[in-house]
Design a protein around this motif. Sequence first.
Motif, PDB file in Angstrom:
ATOM      1  N   GLU A  56      29.165  65.740  13.380  1.00 16.46           N
ATOM      2  CA  GLU A  56      27.937  65.357  12.255  1.00 16.46           C
ATOM      3  C   GLU A  56      28.545  65.974  11.002  1.00 16.46           C
ATOM      4  OE1 GLU A  56      23.446  65.569  11.044  1.00 16.46           O
ATOM      5  OE2 GLU A  56      23.807  65.473  13.089  1.00 16.46           O
ATOM      6  N   SER A  57      28.871  67.183  10.866  1.00 18.49           N
ATOM      7  CA  SER A  57      29.147  68.101   9.740  1.00 18.49           C
ATOM      8  C   SER A  57      30.203  67.170   9.049  1.00 18.49           C
ATOM      9  CB  SER A  57      29.140  69.506   9.960  1.00 18.49           C
ATOM     10  OG  SER A  57      30.279  69.524  10.761  1.00 18.49           O
ATOM     11  N   VAL A  58      31.203  66.878   9.903  1.00 16.18           N
ATOM     12  CA  VAL A  58      32.062  66.161   9.110  1.00 16.18           C
ATOM     13  C   VAL A  58      32.066  64.881   8.440  1.00 16.18           C
ATOM     14  CG1 VAL A  58      34.632  65.086   9.644  1.00 16.18           C
ATOM     15  CG2 VAL A  58      34.120  67.298  10.765  1.00 16.18           C
ATOM     16  N   LEU A  59      31.173  64.112   9.242  1.00 13.19           N
ATOM     17  CA  LEU A  59      30.648  62.696   8.372  1.00 13.19           C
ATOM     18  C   LEU A  59      29.894  63.119   7.123  1.00 13.19           C
ATOM     19  CD1 LEU A  59      30.747  60.012   8.942  1.00 13.19           C
ATOM     20  CD2 LEU A  59      28.724  60.082  10.420  1.00 13.19           C
ATOM     21  N   LYS A  60      28.817  64.178   7.266  1.00 13.99           N
ATOM     22  CA  LYS A  60      28.220  64.538   6.012  1.00 13.99           C
ATOM     23  C   LYS A  60      29.172  65.182   4.890  1.00 13.99           C
ATOM     24  CE  LYS A  60      23.886  66.012   8.247  1.00 13.99           C
ATOM     25  NZ  LYS A  60      22.745  66.997   8.557  1.00 13.99           N
ATOM     26  N   GLU A  61      30.301  65.907   5.303  1.00 14.71           N
ATOM     27  CA  GLU A  61      31.094  66.212   4.172  1.00 14.71           C
ATOM     28  C   GLU A  61      31.894  65.118   3.667  1.00 14.71           C
ATOM     29  OE1 GLU A  61      35.253  69.218   3.822  1.00 14.71           O
ATOM     30  OE2 GLU A  61      34.114  69.226   5.799  1.00 14.71           O
ATOM     31  N   ALA A  62      32.242  63.962   4.385  1.00 15.85           N
ATOM     32  CA  ALA A  62      32.775  62.864   3.859  1.00 15.85           C
ATOM     33  C   ALA A  62      31.883  62.020   2.904  1.00 15.85           C
ATOM     34  CB  ALA A  62      33.299  61.844   5.102  1.00 15.85           C
ATOM     35  N   VAL A  63      30.634  61.887   3.147  1.00 15.89           N
ATOM     36  CA  VAL A  63      29.622  61.274   2.192  1.00 15.89           C
ATOM     37  C   VAL A  63      29.397  62.139   1.029  1.00 15.89           C
ATOM     38  CG1 VAL A  63      27.051  60.550   2.258  1.00 15.89           C
ATOM     39  CG2 VAL A  63      28.305  60.242   4.255  1.00 15.89           C
ATOM     40  N   ARG A  64      29.531  63.488   1.048  1.00 17.77           N
ATOM     41  CA  ARG A  64      29.393  64.195  -0.020  1.00 17.77           C
ATOM     42  C   ARG A  64      30.496  63.921  -1.062  1.00 17.77           C
ATOM     43  NH1 ARG A  64      27.026  68.117   3.507  1.00 17.77           N
ATOM     44  NH2 ARG A  64      29.142  68.948   3.534  1.00 17.77           N
ATOM     45  N   ALA A  65      31.600  63.811  -0.339  1.00 16.02           N
ATOM     46  CA  ALA A  65      32.989  63.755  -1.043  1.00 16.02           C
ATOM     47  C   ALA A  65      32.885  62.359  -1.960  1.00 16.02           C
ATOM     48  CB  ALA A  65      34.240  63.726  -0.197  1.00 16.02           C
ATOM     49  N   LEU A  66      32.516  61.275  -1.310  1.00 11.42           N
ATOM     50  CA  LEU A  66      32.329  60.050  -2.094  1.00 11.42           C
ATOM     51  C   LEU A  66      30.941  59.895  -3.080  1.00 11.42           C
ATOM     52  CD1 LEU A  66      32.722  57.760   1.183  1.00 11.42           C
ATOM     53  CD2 LEU A  66      34.275  58.016  -0.670  1.00 11.42           C
ATOM     54  N   GLY A  67      30.144  61.198  -2.829  1.00 13.73           N
ATOM     55  CA  GLY A  67      29.035  61.129  -3.922  1.00 13.73           C
ATOM     56  C   GLY A  67      28.088  60.094  -3.529  1.00 13.73           C
ATOM     57  N   TRP A  68      27.829  59.735  -2.226  1.00 16.01           N
ATOM     58  CA  TRP A  68      26.860  58.705  -1.663  1.00 16.01           C
ATOM     59  C   TRP A  68      25.304  59.723  -1.646  1.00 16.01           C
ATOM     60  CZ3 TRP A  68      29.864  55.785   2.684  1.00 16.01           C
ATOM     61  CH2 TRP A  68      30.817  54.997   2.101  1.00 16.01           C
TER      62      TRP A  68
END
Length: 68
Positions: A56-68
């Motif tokens: 889950e932490s990897v998916l959250k990191e991706a969402v943060r990187a996209l600014g969502w």
Amino acid sequence: MAREELTRLTGNGNGECGQGDCPNVYRTASGSFVVQGDLSDAFTPPSGEGLVEIPESVLKEAVRALGW
């Protein structure tokens, strides 16, 4: 498609893997996503598809990187 053509959204020094080659999320030039993770056998996907499992932490990191 070569890895160099993808934008890496995770694993850039933050989180569990640092810059290691472990579960990651990438974005393609067309805006779709490529997910790298451990193979999963949760069910048999349709021909030509595969299943991967990422924390889950990897998916959250991706969402943060996209600014969502």
